[in-house]
Design a protein around this motif. Structure first.
Motif, PDB file in Angstrom:
ATOM      1  N   MET A   1       0.842  -1.177   0.000  1.00  0.00           N
ATOM      2  CA  MET A   1       0.000   0.000   0.000  1.00  0.00           C
ATOM      3  C   MET A   1       0.885   1.237   0.000  1.00  0.00           C
ATOM      4  O   MET A   1       1.823   1.342   0.778  1.00  0.00           O
TER       5      MET A   1
ATOM      6  N   ARG B   1       1.994   5.036   0.717  1.00  0.00           N
ATOM      7  CA  ARG B   1       1.805   5.895   1.877  1.00  0.00           C
ATOM      8  C   ARG B   1       0.792   6.982   1.551  1.00  0.00           C
ATOM      9  O   ARG B   1       0.891   7.650   0.521  1.00  0.00           O
ATOM     10  N   ALA B   2      -0.174   7.154   2.432  1.00  0.00           N
ATOM     11  CA  ALA B   2      -1.249   8.128   2.221  1.00  0.00           C
ATOM     12  C   ALA B   2      -0.727   9.552   2.406  1.00  0.00           C
ATOM     13  O   ALA B   2       0.181   9.798   3.205  1.00  0.00           O
ATOM     14  N   GLN B   3      -1.296  10.468   1.642  1.00  0.00           N
ATOM     15  CA  GLN B   3      -0.979  11.886   1.784  1.00  0.00           C
ATOM     16  C   GLN B   3      -1.913  12.468   2.843  1.00  0.00           C
ATOM     17  O   GLN B   3      -3.093  12.676   2.596  1.00  0.00           O
ATOM     18  N   LEU B   4      -1.363  12.720   4.027  1.00  0.00           N
ATOM     19  CA  LEU B   4      -2.148  13.205   5.148  1.00  0.00           C
ATOM     20  C   LEU B   4      -1.699  14.602   5.538  1.00  0.00           C
ATOM     21  O   LEU B   4      -0.518  14.929   5.432  1.00  0.00           O
TER      22      LEU B   4
ATOM     23  N   ASP C   1      -5.537  15.469   9.657  1.00  0.00           N
ATOM     24  CA  ASP C   1      -5.631  14.009   9.601  1.00  0.00           C
ATOM     25  C   ASP C   1      -4.806  13.377  10.721  1.00  0.00           C
ATOM     26  O   ASP C   1      -5.270  12.460  11.410  1.00  0.00           O
TER      27      ASP C   1
ATOM     28  N   ARG D   1     -13.612  13.845   7.254  1.00  0.00           N
ATOM     29  CA  ARG D   1     -12.213  13.403   7.295  1.00  0.00           C
ATOM     30  C   ARG D   1     -12.106  11.930   7.681  1.00  0.00           C
ATOM     31  O   ARG D   1     -11.314  11.184   7.103  1.00  0.00           O
TER      32      ARG D   1
ATOM     33  N   LYS E   1     -13.031   9.901   4.795  1.00  0.00           N
ATOM     34  CA  LYS E   1     -11.928   9.924   3.819  1.00  0.00           C
ATOM     35  C   LYS E   1     -10.812   8.979   4.259  1.00  0.00           C
ATOM     36  O   LYS E   1     -10.292   8.198   3.453  1.00  0.00           O
ATOM     37  N   LEU E   2     -10.458   8.999   5.542  1.00  0.00           N
ATOM     38  CA  LEU E   2      -9.404   8.127   6.060  1.00  0.00           C
ATOM     39  C   LEU E   2      -9.789   6.651   5.937  1.00  0.00           C
ATOM     40  O   LEU E   2      -8.945   5.804   5.662  1.00  0.00           O
TER      41      LEU E   2
ATOM     42  N   MET F   1      -9.518   5.685   2.215  1.00  0.00           N
ATOM     43  CA  MET F   1      -8.115   5.548   1.823  1.00  0.00           C
ATOM     44  C   MET F   1      -7.472   4.296   2.413  1.00  0.00           C
ATOM     45  O   MET F   1      -6.356   3.933   2.039  1.00  0.00           O
TER      46      MET F   1
ATOM     47  N   VAL G   1      -6.600   4.060   5.569  1.00  0.00           N
ATOM     48  CA  VAL G   1      -5.775   4.438   6.720  1.00  0.00           C
ATOM     49  C   VAL G   1      -6.444   3.948   7.997  1.00  0.00           C
ATOM     50  O   VAL G   1      -5.804   3.345   8.857  1.00  0.00           O
TER      51      VAL G   1
END
Length: 158
Positions: A1, A3-6, A10, A42, A45-46, A49, A51
């Protein structure tokens, strides 16, 4: 996976939820200085994603009759059957974690049993039928602590 853009909001939400996953959205919103709707969006959204993977209530195993916690390393007769073994492990409710690993084991699992006799029954009657060459078991006497990973906004450290 990947890395998420946080962003910093967040990270603040994740820090708060890692301490108390049941904290109401409005309390999180007050702490973060935003609206409850913003927190709700949020968190959605997390979750989308990947997360956040939901929330759970943690049950103390001993309180419902599961006194023995064991970790078992598997040596498979045929390592090409990983996926098949995983599917069969999903049918054993006492198995709570399954890991592919490096090192000596092909797989490593965590399970709970009512007692040592029940553990022996699970090993002989359920696990050995999975095509295992052999297993190595470790019994945990007591979980000393368990915690979430630290949530740190790495951008603030630069």
């Amino acid at each position: 996976m990947a890395r998420a853009q946080l962003d910093s909001l967040d990270y603040k939400i994740l820090q708060t939820l890692s301490v108390n996953g049941r904290k109401p959205y409005l309390e999180i919103a007050r702490e973060c200085g935003v609206s409850g709707a913003a927190i709700h969006q949020r968190i959605q959204k997390l979750m989308a994603m990947g997360v956040l993977k939901g929330s759970e209530c943690l049950i103390e195993p001993a309180s419902v009759g599961y006194e023995t916690c064991a970790y078992i390393g598997f040596f498979l007769k045929d390592p090409a059957k990983f996926d098949e073994v995983v599917e069969q492990l999903k049918a054993i409710p006492e198995v709570v974690e399954v890991h592919y690993t490096t090192g000596q084991y092909d797989m490593f699992i965590k399970l709970y049993a009512r007692n040592n006799d029940h553990l022996l029954h699970i090993i002989h009657e359920r696990l050995q039928r999975l095509g295992l060459a052999r297993t190595e078991s470790l019994i945990s006497f007591k979980e000393v602590f368990k915690r979430q990973l630290p949530i740190i906004d790495r951008r603030e450290q630069q």
